[in-house]
Design an enzyme around this catalytic site. Structure first.
Site, PDB file in Angstrom:
ATOM      1  N   HIS A  52       0.835  -1.428  -0.044  1.00 50.56           N
ATOM      2  CA  HIS A  52       0.013  -0.060  -0.050  1.00 50.56           C
ATOM      3  C   HIS A  52       0.734   1.323  -0.107  1.00 50.56           C
ATOM      4  O   HIS A  52       0.500   2.401  -0.555  1.00 50.56           O
ATOM      5  CB  HIS A  52      -0.945   0.143   1.292  1.00 50.56           C
ATOM      6  CG  HIS A  52      -1.815  -1.158   1.086  1.00 50.56           C
ATOM      7  ND1 HIS A  52      -2.587  -1.275   2.318  1.00 50.56           N
ATOM      8  CD2 HIS A  52      -2.250  -1.903   0.150  1.00 50.56           C
ATOM      9  CE1 HIS A  52      -3.587  -2.429   1.960  1.00 50.56           C
ATOM     10  NE2 HIS A  52      -3.229  -2.775   0.845  1.00 50.56           N
ATOM     11  N   HIS A 208      -9.253  -1.975  -5.205  1.00 49.06           N
ATOM     12  CA  HIS A 208      -8.095  -2.146  -4.376  1.00 49.06           C
ATOM     13  C   HIS A 208      -7.175  -3.129  -4.907  1.00 49.06           C
ATOM     14  O   HIS A 208      -5.940  -3.265  -4.645  1.00 49.06           O
ATOM     15  CB  HIS A 208      -8.626  -2.757  -3.069  1.00 49.06           C
ATOM     16  CG  HIS A 208      -7.512  -2.826  -1.942  1.00 49.06           C
ATOM     17  ND1 HIS A 208      -7.154  -1.870  -1.116  1.00 49.06           N
ATOM     18  CD2 HIS A 208      -6.645  -4.008  -1.642  1.00 49.06           C
ATOM     19  CE1 HIS A 208      -5.941  -2.132  -0.568  1.00 49.06           C
ATOM     20  NE2 HIS A 208      -5.880  -3.663  -0.841  1.00 49.06           N
ATOM     21  N   ASP A 212      -3.055  -2.699  -5.081  1.00 49.17           N
ATOM     22  CA  ASP A 212      -2.379  -3.765  -4.767  1.00 49.17           C
ATOM     23  C   ASP A 212      -1.179  -4.060  -5.868  1.00 49.17           C
ATOM     24  O   ASP A 212      -0.003  -4.129  -5.604  1.00 49.17           O
ATOM     25  CB  ASP A 212      -2.771  -5.048  -4.427  1.00 49.17           C
ATOM     26  CG  ASP A 212      -3.477  -5.038  -2.993  1.00 49.17           C
ATOM     27  OD1 ASP A 212      -2.962  -4.227  -2.007  1.00 49.17           O
ATOM     28  OD2 ASP A 212      -4.286  -5.991  -2.702  1.00 49.17           O
ATOM     29  N   HIS A 235      -1.104 -11.200  -5.319  1.00 45.62           N
ATOM     30  CA  HIS A 235       0.382 -10.790  -4.747  1.00 45.62           C
ATOM     31  C   HIS A 235       1.264 -11.664  -5.464  1.00 45.62           C
ATOM     32  O   HIS A 235       2.358 -11.335  -6.166  1.00 45.62           O
ATOM     33  CB  HIS A 235       0.381 -10.577  -3.261  1.00 45.62           C
ATOM     34  CG  HIS A 235      -0.098  -9.490  -2.533  1.00 45.62           C
ATOM     35  ND1 HIS A 235      -0.136  -8.305  -3.153  1.00 45.62           N
ATOM     36  CD2 HIS A 235      -1.175  -9.719  -1.813  1.00 45.62           C
ATOM     37  CE1 HIS A 235      -0.810  -7.383  -2.407  1.00 45.62           C
ATOM     38  NE2 HIS A 235      -1.727  -8.227  -1.470  1.00 45.62           N
TER      39      HIS A 235
HETATM   40 ZN    ZN Z   1      -3.922  -4.530  -0.460  1.00 45.15          ZN
END
Ligand code: ZN
Length: 278
Positions: A52, A208, A212, A235
């Site tokens: 973030h 969001h 990311d 991720h």
């Molecule tokens: Zn996040």
């Protein structure tokens, strides 16, 4: 956490003040385990949940900073990048003399893992198109596309909060993460709604994911010029994209961009390896 100015060319460097100022550069080679969040590790020293803040840096155009931490996890704050953006805007940003180096994508790279997909394509600007398909009545299929080079990040992405279920929260606590977690720092999903509404955007979830992705791609160590497309990635795939890009030097070249927005090539090993520039 404390953010300090850094000289041109330093990149983003984390410093553990509780471990004699041990430094970990925010670059791909230091990526450690990646699951709910992205972590960096160097010589056994960990920095967790970097995405973030790194996302906020990209959104604000910050290339150089030292981030001091007295713990292994970055503050989660409200679960978005907005508080970081506001704090940095309050103290101000200094323009440095050295021209910014971009990593310009020269040819497409795409791959699929089951129903997950991620790709990057050549482009004169940095843009992201993200799709998610999440089995929840409030989410389902959402797609969000944004051009990041023109300030849209600050208006459309920075405030989008992370989300999770109570089960996720328990799993993360068991991993020693989100020590400060509460309804104040993530959207908590229930079976058919959310515990702590209202949403900041109707499609806050997919926004969001863009946040990311931008934070994970910051681990390239340079701002990117390319169009990134992701579908149900996470991720692990984001950081795998970073290492695949860096590994194949025929995929990109380093350029600087003059004030009229035209990309200028600079002499670099990557360009030499790749042959004639496009
Ligand atoms: Zn996040």
């Amino acid at each position: 956490m404390r953010i300090l100015p850094a000289p041109a060319g330093s990149g983003i460097v984390f410093r553990r003040t509780d471990l004699d100022g041990f430094e970990i550069e925010a670059v791909s080679r230091n990526v450690a385990r990646v699951s709910y969040a992205t972590s960096l590790m160097k010589k056994g020293v960990l920095i967790s949940t970097t995405e973030h803040l790194l996302s906020a840096f990209i959104g604000l155009g910050i290339d150089n900073a030292i981030v001091e931490l007295d713990n292994l996890e970055l503050p989660i704050l409200d679960g978005s990048a907005q508080p970081f953006v506001e704090m940095i805007q309050k103290v101000g940003i200094r323009k440095q003399r050295r021209p910014r180096q971009y990593l310009k994508i020269r040819r497409p790279l795409e791959w699929r893992e089951g129903n997950k997909f991620i790709a990057v394509y050549p482009s004169g600007t940095y843009s992201v198109a993200y799709s998610i398909n999440f089995p929840h009545p409030l989410i389902g299929k959402e797609t969000f596309a944004v051009e990041l080079s023109n300030g849209s990040y600050l208006r459309q992405i920075a405030a989008a909060r992370t989300f999770g279920s109570r089960q996720d929260e328990e799993a993360m606590r068991n991993m020693g993460l989100i020590r400060g977690a509460s309804r104040e720092n993530c959207i908590v999903l229930t079976q058919d709604g959310i515990e702590n509404g209202p949403l900041r955007f109707a499609d806050e979830f997919v926004r969001h994911k863009v946040l990311d992705l931008v934070g994970d791609l910051a681990l390239l160590g340079k701002q990117i010029l390319g169009k990134v497309v992701a579908d149900r990635a996470g991720h692990a795939m984001h950081t795998a994209l970073v290492s695949r890009i860096l590994r194949d030097k025929s995929l990109w070249e380093e350029v600087t961009v003059s004030t009229n927005g035209e990309a200028n090539g600079v002499a670099s090993a990557s360009q030499a390896a790749a042959g004639a520039p496009v």
